[in-house]
Design a protein around this motif. Sequence first.
Motif, mmCIF file in Angstrom:
data_model
loop_
_atom_site.group_PDB
_atom_site.id
_atom_site.type_symbol
_atom_site.label_atom_id
_atom_site.label_comp_id
_atom_site.label_asym_id
_atom_site.label_seq_id
_atom_site.Cartn_x
_atom_site.Cartn_y
_atom_site.Cartn_z
ATOM 1 N N ARG A 26 0.767 3.605 -1.907
ATOM 2 C CA ARG A 26 -0.236 3.755 -0.864
ATOM 3 C C ARG A 26 0.127 4.859 0.108
ATOM 4 N NH1 ARG A 26 -4.495 4.112 -1.509
ATOM 5 N NH2 ARG A 26 -4.708 2.068 -2.496
ATOM 6 N N VAL A 65 -2.262 0.273 6.715
ATOM 7 C CA VAL A 65 -2.458 1.613 6.168
ATOM 8 C C VAL A 65 -2.983 2.558 7.246
ATOM 9 C CG1 VAL A 65 -3.701 2.988 4.449
ATOM 10 C CG2 VAL A 65 -2.825 0.720 3.837
ATOM 11 N N GLY A 67 -1.253 5.914 8.653
ATOM 12 C CA GLY A 67 -1.974 7.174 8.781
ATOM 13 C C GLY A 67 -1.778 7.810 10.141
ATOM 14 N N ASN A 87 -0.764 8.174 -1.710
ATOM 15 C CA ASN A 87 -2.201 8.377 -1.802
ATOM 16 C C ASN A 87 -2.825 8.687 -0.441
ATOM 17 O OD1 ASN A 87 -5.190 6.717 -2.243
ATOM 18 N ND2 ASN A 87 -4.553 8.238 -3.741
ATOM 19 N N THR A 88 -2.301 8.071 0.610
ATOM 20 C CA THR A 88 -2.806 8.335 1.961
ATOM 21 C C THR A 88 -2.474 9.759 2.390
ATOM 22 O OG1 THR A 88 -2.550 5.999 2.551
ATOM 23 C CG2 THR A 88 -2.755 7.568 4.364
ATOM 24 N N ASP A 128 0.893 12.976 -5.559
ATOM 25 C CA ASP A 128 -0.206 12.059 -5.847
ATOM 26 C C ASP A 128 -0.678 12.223 -7.286
ATOM 27 O OD1 ASP A 128 -2.373 10.182 -4.691
ATOM 28 O OD2 ASP A 128 -3.544 11.775 -5.628
#
Length: 317
Positions: A170, A28, A32, A173-174, A197
């Motif tokens: 994910r 993750v 990012g 949401n990131t 989101d």
Amino acid sequence: MRRTRATGLALGVLADALLADPRRGHPVAGFGRAAAALERATWRDSRAAGVRYTALAVGVPVVAAALLQRRAARSPLAETALTAVSTWAVLGGTSLGREADLMARHLQGGDLSAARGRLSHLCARDPSGLGEKELARATVESVAENTGDAVVAPLFWGAVAGVPGLVGYRAVNTLDAMVGYRNERHTNFGWASARLDDVANLLPARLTGLLTVPAARAVGGSPRRAAAVLAADRRVHPSPNAGWCEAAAAGALDVRLGGANTYHGAVETRGTLHAAGREPEVADIGRAVRLSRAVGLGAAALAVIAAGLTGRQGRSG
């Protein structure tokens, strides 16, 4: 009949409980960094640019996950392993609890400086000038909201859509955590990420609130009070989803949440959840963590059952 998705989800939940997030090389975190580089290359102060950015940043990992799942489907062992690793990578419940426990230890030791410095690991709230009770409230609220974001929602999408669902959620949401802010740079560019989101968390947030009601017993709380506060205050919060998580937690813990918070220099009023409750204390952080774990266990059980039933129906069809 193979139930690889259900087994993989269960193993991933177990891995998160035992191992938490890896300290180095977290996928993750790698996503990012890639998303940040893409933002620098594509940023324009427009919603259209943000839509293209979001579509690319989410679409590429989802397609890659779908291709991997399709290839892994040739072997039940490979499919189970892929689902388990993906579940472990996207879940954050254990790390969330550890961060909250660390905050509680700083506050119990009277080290406000260390507590303020650690708050960024839980939320984007400006910690400068926050006292013990404000930091305790921020931690309890973050644990409540992130129980939905980091635990229930990934399991929900993993049960519904397998590895692409886990990876896609994910990613969404990131991106929201990176660009979903109403500031000068991201009000337009981050609009698509923030709205996506909201959509991705629409059902999981409500499931989180509903699971919190019976989980109140795990912290000596009243399910009836949790249900009443959830029904009365879930719309007081400006977020269409966070209100479900935080209102239910406020009722379960019998504490008052919400108020004025500062994010990136801007003050936001989040309303008051369970106005009749007392102000959160340091001891309530541990209770919030236990409540989060109880909700997470309930969500894991439902996800495994749903994945098993989905797999059976799909193969029967």
